[in-house]
Motif scaffolding. Structure first.
Motif, PDB file in Angstrom:
ATOM      1  N   GLU A   1       0.840  -1.203   0.000  1.00 28.27           N
ATOM      2  CA  GLU A   1       0.000   0.000   0.000  1.00 28.27           C
ATOM      3  C   GLU A   1       0.877   1.255   0.000  1.00 28.27           C
ATOM      4  O   GLU A   1       0.621   2.212  -0.733  1.00 28.27           O
ATOM      5  CB  GLU A   1      -0.878  -0.053   1.251  1.00 28.27           C
TER       6      GLU A   1
ATOM      7  N   GLY B   1      -9.054   2.955   6.071  1.00 31.80           N
ATOM      8  CA  GLY B   1      -8.114   2.356   5.117  1.00 31.80           C
ATOM      9  C   GLY B   1      -7.299   1.241   5.748  1.00 31.80           C
ATOM     10  O   GLY B   1      -7.239   0.136   5.227  1.00 31.80           O
TER      11      GLY B   1
ATOM     12  N   LYS C   1     -11.641   0.807  -1.573  1.00 36.78           N
ATOM     13  CA  LYS C   1     -10.511   1.594  -2.069  1.00 36.78           C
ATOM     14  C   LYS C   1     -10.835   2.137  -3.462  1.00 36.78           C
ATOM     15  O   LYS C   1     -10.578   3.292  -3.790  1.00 36.78           O
ATOM     16  CB  LYS C   1      -9.289   0.682  -2.149  1.00 36.78           C
TER      17      LYS C   1
ATOM     18  N   ARG D   1     -13.460   4.821  -3.232  1.00 39.54           N
ATOM     19  CA  ARG D   1     -12.852   6.053  -2.740  1.00 39.54           C
ATOM     20  C   ARG D   1     -12.119   6.777  -3.867  1.00 39.54           C
ATOM     21  O   ARG D   1     -12.300   7.974  -4.069  1.00 39.54           O
ATOM     22  CB  ARG D   1     -11.876   5.716  -1.613  1.00 39.54           C
TER      23      ARG D   1
END
Lengths: 407, 460
Positions: free
Chosen positions: A390, B158, B344, B347
């Motif tokens: 990430e 997140g 994700k 978003r």
């Protein structure tokens, strides 16, 4: 070697123009990613795992590290080291030295890989630990006072020490017995869960890195060729990618493992062989973009060999998405091994986290420590790699562009 | 459009062909491979009987022929038009309408088509139930995270979702069964299958013998939901926290009482404090809609619990409730890992559109912020979510392998594991074919939905 030297020359020709040393794209991405706290936590966990994996025989071992019997000091631990133990320990020590040496990252990596190969080969040939180890001997001798003093590992049980000498081997909750301490309890045969987990961390790390390495290699080569040549090569390559993507990976893995038998190395190769289409897609997309750029056109015009154009000029500029994918890929490979072991298709003899979870299910009563600890270890490792992935994604792409599969 | 669909359908054929070639090659190349010997291995037979069995299998499946011939024969079997064979396995003609046949399973000794037809609906049911749950939760979180970019909700959600994504399904499944379904702890849910055997003879809907029970159930559950809902909407932060925390603590102690019956124990304290703390956190949360939903649901549940404990007459679950009861845990296991990916994506899409020119224009015209978000931005952000629905399908199919194994659900996933473990050639090939086909059809449907949702896209 000549390639490396010419490359070094070329770099030094470009670099002096600016006052600050030019950092490569990959180094920049890695630096950006490492500045986020998520990636740091992930790296810390993986570093800890790596430490545990390398020093497993010093951390969890039924053989005493050092003992003195009638004044003779000996180390049974050393005598029973397996080739894998020796390879890991020696490579780690030489790796530390290489890391301190002032040289280029690529040479360091090369040196470490070389050490790994040489030490691995030598230790497999020359080191043959005696196959039979009676762990209870040490404990009996210690109780009867045959030793002057004994230095034991922090977890004084080997992963396959089933504690037969205690007679009551079987499930035991963590920290329950008065005579001996099992920090995470024991499994059905009486072996220490923590010790098994320590040795299993080797499998998790190894599978993740090697399987991803294989998948990346195939993906980069095929994807690179597809992106560079486009046209017909691209068309055929993309059909191949589609075929591999349309077979559910898990199912292909199941078939391969079920039909080819259980072996750790085979599992690494198989997980690698099924994981490449994603990399190929990304590399292809990057190379399609890059091939129109001036520096690539210039390299082609110079008449450089294809290998040089693809891997020395184009790849370093398209490495971002590959790094992101590699990080998520390691996590996926670890999960894949755990799933296979969980379904009873994994290793039989050696402990792996997935196999330990499977044991927890197979036993007649549910013992929470047998599921929670190995499962938690899988979770933390996968989470660590995902956090790093990430952070890398954020580093290469501040706007978080969405990555859609092409239709 | 029709030509496009037709072309895509035709293009599926080489892909499916490739998939089966790969799987067949793997099976044939394996040591031992697929042979009559490996099929009767382990059966304790006399030499004569053994020979007879081998001959029987060889005649039935053509296992003594070279591998490419075996594959071609299988292809010929599944294609609707092809060669026909006589009793001695010799080609005796070509027929255009001989019908396709997926073969007979070695192990089950039943037509593969029957097995697949039996198992596929169960797996599809699991996946169809999971998809809306995944979408609703992921979209709610994703939109919220985009509108509050960089704030606490964005970062926490997140990381939390990434954490969810990393929890192995096996672990969740094993822990859920052990704690919520086994005899050792709470027996709230069934451990296996998708319905109880007894439920097959029950009526479809639940029914009660006494009308007063029904009335009490309805009134108590609605009262509970309304009470907690009003408290969540009207009460202050402190009131909510105290009321909800107390309720949580009581529930936690009651829950501990289920397991540890003799007196107060550490479990009572831990569970009471844990649930109380969790409920206080929910009560203090600033997000009204999810908070009201959770609190209302808890109130509803407490109402149902009260009604159940005071009920006089007998109660029959009925087929529907029984199935739902069986499906709760598997569906949770199957859906939670997909939240992260989808939210994700939501978003990112919403964020991109929020910053787009048309959103600014709408705001400049004086359109309210919620109208901009839901009427303009959200609709445009749906497009990537539609495309991705197809890529979720293979993941869900793979997930059902694990979930079905853990919960002993007889679906396609379990069939796949059994097939490869038993080296059942026909089953392995058919399962590959069916799951490959499903994946490809998923991709096609997603592309078509994309064209329907976005008038700018046309495939003509």
């Amino acid at each position: 070697m000549t390639d490396g030297q010419t490359l070094g020359l070329r770099d030094s020709e470009i670099a002096p123009a600016s006052t600050t040393p030019a950092r490569s794209y990959a180094a920049q991405v890695l630096r950006d990613a490492a500045s986020s706290w998520g990636a740091r936590l992930g790296l810390m966990w993986i570093a800890m795992l790596a430490f545990v994996a390398v020093f497993a025989p010093l951390l969890a071992n039924s053989h005493p590290l050092l003992l003195s019997e009638h004044g003779d000091i000996s180390s049974p631990m050393l005598a029973y080291l397996t080739p894998a133990d020796v390879t890991l320990l020696v490579t780690f020590c030489i790796g530390l030295l290489v890391m301190l040496a002032p040289t280029r990252a690529r040479r360091r990596l090369l040196a470490i890989m070389l050490t790994l190969a040489i030490v691995g080969g030598l230790s497999v040939v020359y080191i043959t630990p005696s196959p039979l180890a009676i762990y209870s001997d040490y404990r009996i001798k210690q109780q009867t006072g045959a030793y002057d003093w004994v230095l034991r590992a922090p977890v004084p049980y080997s992963p396959k020490d089933y504690l037969r000498d205690y007679g009551d081997a079987g499930f035991e909750a963590p920290l329950e017995a008065a005579r001996r301490t099992h920090w995470m309890g024991t499994e059905e045969n009486g072996a220490d869960v923590l010790s098994r987990m320590i040795y299993a961390s080797r499998i998790a790390l190894g599978i993740g890195l090697i399987a991803t390495g294989i998948a990346m290699f195939i993906g980069i080569v095929l994807g690179g060729l597809m992106g560079y040549f486009s046209g017909r090569v691209d068309m055929i390559g993309m059909r191949l990618v589609e075929i591999f993507e349309a077979v559910p990976t898990l199912f292909l893995l199941l078939t391969l493992v079920a039909f080819f038998g259980r072996s750790l190395y085979l599992m690494m190769v198989i997980i690698g062989l099924t994981g490449w289409p994603g990399y190929a897609r990304y590399v292809r997309a990057e190379f399609l973009k890059l091939r129109q750029q001036e520096f690539v056109q210039a390299a082609i015009a110079c008449g450089l060999p294809l290998r040089s154009i693809l891997f020395r000029h184009m790849l370093p500029n398209g490495v971002g998405p590959i790094l992101v994918n590699a990080s998520f890929g390691v996590a996926a490979a670890i999960l894949a091994e755990a799933v296979l072991s969980f379904l009873g298709l994994g290793l039989v003899d050696d402990p792996s986290w997935g196999q330990m979870l499977n044991q927890a299910v197979q036993s007649s009563t549910f013992n929470w420590w047998m599921a929670v600890f190995p499962g938690g270890a899988i979770f933390l490792t996968v989470f660590a790699y995902n956090l790093i992935g990430e952070a890398l994604r954020d580093a290469i792409d501040p706007h978080l562009k969405k990555d859609q599969p092409e239709s | 459009m029709q030509t496009y669909i037709l072309r895509r359908l035709v293009l599926m054929v080489p892909t499916l062909f490739g998939i089966t070639v790969i799987v067949f090659a793997v099976m044939a190349a394996a040591p031992g491979g697929i042979s009559a010997q490996s099929l009767i291995q382990g059966q304790n037979l006399e030499p004569g009987a053994k020979k007879a069995m081998e001959d029987y299998y060889n005649r039935l499946y053509g296992l003594d022929q070279p591998v490419p011939v075996q594959y071609l024969r299988w292809l010929n079997n599944i294609s609707p038009a092809g060669f026909t064979f006589d009793a001695n396995n010799e080609i005796n003609g070509f027929s255009l309408n001989k019908g396709s046949d997926l073969g007979t399973s070695f192990y089950y000794n039943r037509p593969v088509l029957d097995l697949v037809a039996e198992r596929l609906p169960i797996t599809l049911l699991l996946n169809v139930l999971s998809l809306p749950i995944i979408y609703v939760i992921a979209i709610t979180i994703g939109v919220r995270a985009a509108t509050e970019r960089g704030k606490r909700f964005d970062t926490t959600s997140g990381v939390a979702l990434l954490g969810f994504w990393s929890v192995p399904t096996m672990l969740t499944g094993v822990l859920m069964i052990a704690f919520l379904a086994s005899d050792q702890y709470w027996r709230w849910f069934p451990t296996a299958g998708i319905n109880a055997r007894a439920a097959l003879e029950m009526p479809f809907m639940p029914h009660w013998s006494a009308t007063s029970d029904v009335l009490m159930l309805v009134s108590l559950s609605i009262a509970g939901a309304v009470l907690m809902g009003t408290l969540s909407r009207k009460g202050g932060k402190a009131t909510r926290a105290v009321a909800f925390g107390a309720l949580g603590a009581v529930l936690g102690v009651l829950m501990a009482g289920d397991v540890a019956r003799d007196g107060l124990s550490l479990l009572h304290v831990l569970l009471g404090a844990g649930l109380g703390g969790l409920f206080i956190l929910i009560g203090r949360a600033d997000y009204e809609l999810p908070r009201t939903a959770v609190m209302g649901l808890v109130g509803f549940g407490v109402g149902v619990g009260f009604a159940a404990s005071f009920a006089q007459g007998t109660f029959v679950r009925g087929f529907l409730l029984d199935s739902l009861w069986h499906l709760v845990l598997p569906v949770i296991c199957l859906s939670y890992t997909s939240f992260a990916f989808l939210s994700k994506l939501t978003r990112a899409a919403v964020l991109e559109n929020l910053l787009a020119d048309y959103a600014r224009t709408a705001r400049a015209k004086g359109v309210s912020e919620s109208d901009v978000l839901w009427r303009h931005v959200f609709r445009n952000s749906l497009l990537p979510l539609i495309t991705v629905s197809a890529t979720l399908l293979p993941g869900l199919l793979a997930g059902s392998v694990i979930v079905e194994t853990i919960f002993s659900i007889e679906g396609m996933g379990q069939l796949a594991v059994e097939a490869v473990k038993l080296r059942d050639r026909e089953l392995v090939l058919s399962v590959t074919l069916v799951s490959g086909l499903l994946t490809l059809i998923g991709y096609l449907i997603a592309d078509l939905c994309y064209a329907v949702a976005d008038p700018r896209i046309s495939y003509d």
